[in-house]
Each structure stands twice: as structure tokens, then as C-alpha cells.
Design a protein around this motif. Sequence first.
Motif, short mmCIF file in Angstrom:
data_model
loop_
_atom_site.label_atom_id
_atom_site.label_comp_id
_atom_site.label_asym_id
_atom_site.label_seq_id
_atom_site.Cartn_x
_atom_site.Cartn_y
_atom_site.Cartn_z
N SER A 260 -11.95 40.59 -22.71
CA SER A 260 -12.94 41.56 -22.24
C SER A 260 -12.92 41.70 -20.72
CB SER A 260 -14.34 41.15 -22.72
OG SER A 260 -14.46 41.38 -24.12
N SER A 261 -12.38 40.72 -20.02
CA SER A 261 -12.25 40.84 -18.56
C SER A 261 -11.45 42.08 -18.19
CB SER A 261 -11.58 39.59 -17.99
OG SER A 261 -12.38 38.45 -18.16
N ASN A 262 -10.43 42.39 -18.98
CA ASN A 262 -9.61 43.56 -18.69
C ASN A 262 -10.45 44.83 -18.62
OD1 ASN A 262 -7.22 42.00 -18.84
ND2 ASN A 262 -7.12 42.26 -21.05
N TYR A 263 -11.41 44.94 -19.53
CA TYR A 263 -12.19 46.16 -19.61
C TYR A 263 -13.35 46.20 -18.62
CZ TYR A 263 -9.45 48.48 -23.06
OH TYR A 263 -8.42 49.15 -23.66
N VAL A 264 -13.85 45.05 -18.21
CA VAL A 264 -14.80 45.04 -17.10
C VAL A 264 -14.14 45.60 -15.86
CG1 VAL A 264 -15.97 43.50 -15.46
CG2 VAL A 264 -16.30 43.20 -17.92
N VAL A 265 -12.92 45.15 -15.58
CA VAL A 265 -12.19 45.64 -14.40
C VAL A 265 -11.87 47.13 -14.57
CG1 VAL A 265 -10.10 45.38 -13.02
CG2 VAL A 265 -11.30 43.35 -13.87
N ALA A 266 -11.46 47.54 -15.78
CA ALA A 266 -11.16 48.96 -16.01
C ALA A 266 -12.41 49.82 -15.79
CB ALA A 266 -10.63 49.16 -17.42
N GLY A 267 -13.57 49.34 -16.25
CA GLY A 267 -14.80 50.09 -16.01
C GLY A 267 -15.11 50.21 -14.53
N ALA A 268 -14.84 49.15 -13.77
CA ALA A 268 -15.04 49.20 -12.32
C ALA A 268 -14.09 50.21 -11.68
CB ALA A 268 -14.82 47.82 -11.72
N VAL A 269 -12.88 50.34 -12.20
CA VAL A 269 -11.94 51.34 -11.70
C VAL A 269 -12.49 52.75 -11.95
CG1 VAL A 269 -9.65 52.36 -12.03
CG2 VAL A 269 -9.90 49.88 -11.89
N VAL A 270 -13.03 52.98 -13.15
CA VAL A 270 -13.63 54.29 -13.44
C VAL A 270 -14.70 54.62 -12.42
CG1 VAL A 270 -14.99 55.63 -15.11
CG2 VAL A 270 -13.12 54.19 -15.91
N GLU A 271 -15.57 53.67 -12.14
CA GLU A 271 -16.66 53.93 -11.20
C GLU A 271 -16.13 54.16 -9.79
OE1 GLU A 271 -20.43 51.80 -13.39
OE2 GLU A 271 -19.64 50.86 -11.56
#
Length: 384
Positions: free
Chosen positions: A183-194
Motif C-alpha cells: 500500500s505504500s506504493n499507492y500512498v506515494v502515487a496519490g501524493a503524485v496526483v496531488e
Amino acid sequence: MAFRDILTAAAACLSLAASPAFAQSLRPDTERAIDRAMGASIESGWAAGGAVAVMRGGEVVFSRGYGMANLETGTPVSPDTVFRIGSLTKQFTAAAILLLCEDGLISLDDPVARHLPRFDQQDPTTIRQLLNHTAGLVDYPGRAGFREREMWLPRTTGQLVDYVLSATPLHEFEPGSRWSYSSSNYVVAGAVVEAVSGQPLGAFLEARIFGPLGMANTALDDPRAVVPRRATGYDRARVEEPGFLNARAISMSAPFAAGAMRSTMPDLLRWSHALTHGRVLEPESYREMTTPARLSDGSPAYALAPDGTRHPINYGLGLATPDGRGPARLGHDGAIDGFTAMVTTYLDQDLTLAVAVNTSPSDRLPFDAIVQAVEAEILERPAP
């Protein structure tokens, strides 16, 4: 309300159809098999309540609620009850990244560090590797003490990313060398979106996906929000006997882009149909999302078992892809405190199944039996 009374009330709610017209849309034996699976799970005390919906060719052909959305108030589950959906969130985060790619703002093969200054500028991890779980980032929910001491703490996106990046070592393996769900991968991906869009993730998803598709009951969840028809989440009290406890309260900033969404089964059907019929992404983006991951050397992705055995993995960007066994399926499941969910699309039949229960995961939940019933209908076999 005594637990015996709850079970009696739940049993009375095992056939809440959204419309009588739905009754003829699946084979009667398929409907009975779904009812039996959900009924057995609820009556035996393994699930408080749940909802099942099926769409075929863009039309909802089955939609029922079962059991209780809230055991204390005796509120039954309806077909449009709102559930937390856990890791089903990941496919929406992946789609958000792909929309930004279509906008020309990023590329899947960009280094993450190009868009997130918090990331080590020498780190080679790419956005693609985040989304297909070949980045190797240590899974933050599995870190010692996180579930006990950290899950209830509200955090900003930056603070959550800092927590992910504080792992020592940060990578379980060299990025691109194998596959491991994190799930760390998707936390970082969400931060990229923002960072790239300049919007909070929830606002971006509402503007680009939820709003255009008419998903009025879907959002990144906030426990403070007043949400009509919201289900309460439960844990099993004891393994050996029926009974429930309220699931512990958590901050929905903790799962963030990896698992913080809420939705209904009709909304999830609407999403899956739009995604697979070209109404969300351009054909090339959809192809990227549904193509199984490959490693940096071009070989198919694999996961490493504890005994060192390599297991082939069929996983694209936020979605499990067809594995060549049985009907071609595209989908994901999700689990978060108090809730379990699943969405599966049978590509050749243009049929999607969505299931959720307001109870934490266990091997006694009815998901496998419901899948077997639907696949029996697809394969024109008697329902189990």
C-alpha cells in the motif's frame, strides 16, 4: 437488541431486491445460490450484512441487500447502502495517474522523485513501478506498531508520505526486480496526483471520475461526514461463537489513496462498465492499466514465496488481470477495518459482480461461493 433478535431480523432481510424486474434477469438457481451464500454467512454470525449487485451489458440485473447495516439500530442493508471498499481504491488512484498522463503532465516511466521533492532524488523508482507493485517499497501498514498506535492519527498527505519514507530500509528489493503488494506504493502515487494536479486527491477524483460518471455515493471517506445509508463496520467478537464488536475507529487519512474510499454496489458497477467500455480512459491508457506487469529486464512479474519459490503474477495498474484460468476476469478486492469488498468483471460476457460486507475479512465470508454461482451461470452450469 439481543444477538438472537438481530439474526432473526437479518434473516428477514435476505431478499431486499431493488426492483421486481431484476428477479428474472439471472437464472433462478443463480439467485438462490447467492441468497444461500449470503444468508448462511449472516445467519451463522460471520457477517453483519452485505450487498450484492450484478451488471450485464450495462444493465443492472441483480441488486440485493442482506442483513444489517447497523446492528444497534436494526437498520437493514439496502441495495444502495454505502460501504468502505478498502483497496478497491487503488484502481481509482491508478486511473487518476493515467488521466494525468493523458493530460501530458506526467509519464508512467517518470522517476517519482521528479514530482515529489520528498523522495530521494537518486531513487530510481518510477510511477509505473508504484502502480504495478514492482517498486519494492516496504508496506507501511505492516510496520511494527502501525495498526496499534498509528492508524487513528490524522495526517496530511505530506506527513503520511514522510512516514512511508521513514522505513529503514525503504525498499524491500531493488525497484523493478520482482513484485510485492504494498500500500505504500499507492500512498506515494496519490501524493503524485496531488502534486501534479494541484488538487486534493478526493477533489480530483470527483471532478474527473465520480462526477462525470454519476457516482453520487462514492468519495474518499471522512468519518466526520454525514453520509446517508452509511453502513457501520464490525469485527467478529470471537472465532468460536456468533457475535460482533464495532470495528475500531481509524483515520481515513491513514489508508488515503491505497484504501480510503466509500461507495455503493451500483456505483461500482457503473464505474467498472465505464472503465471497460472506454468512457474513463483512452484506449492506450486502458491497455496500460490492464497489461500484466513486467520487470525491468522485460520478464513477466513474479512474487517470491517465503520458501523462495517464484509465483507468476497477473497484475496491471491497480487491477488483477486475467490469468488464463477460467473466464477472463479483471478486478480487485478490498479489506479495511470493519469491511470487505470485491469487484470482478468477466470481460467476454460483459458482466460485472460487486459484493461488500460490513465485517472485517475472514475465510467464512461468502465471496467465493458467490463467485462460483456467477461463474456457473456464465459457463451454463448448475449453480453450486
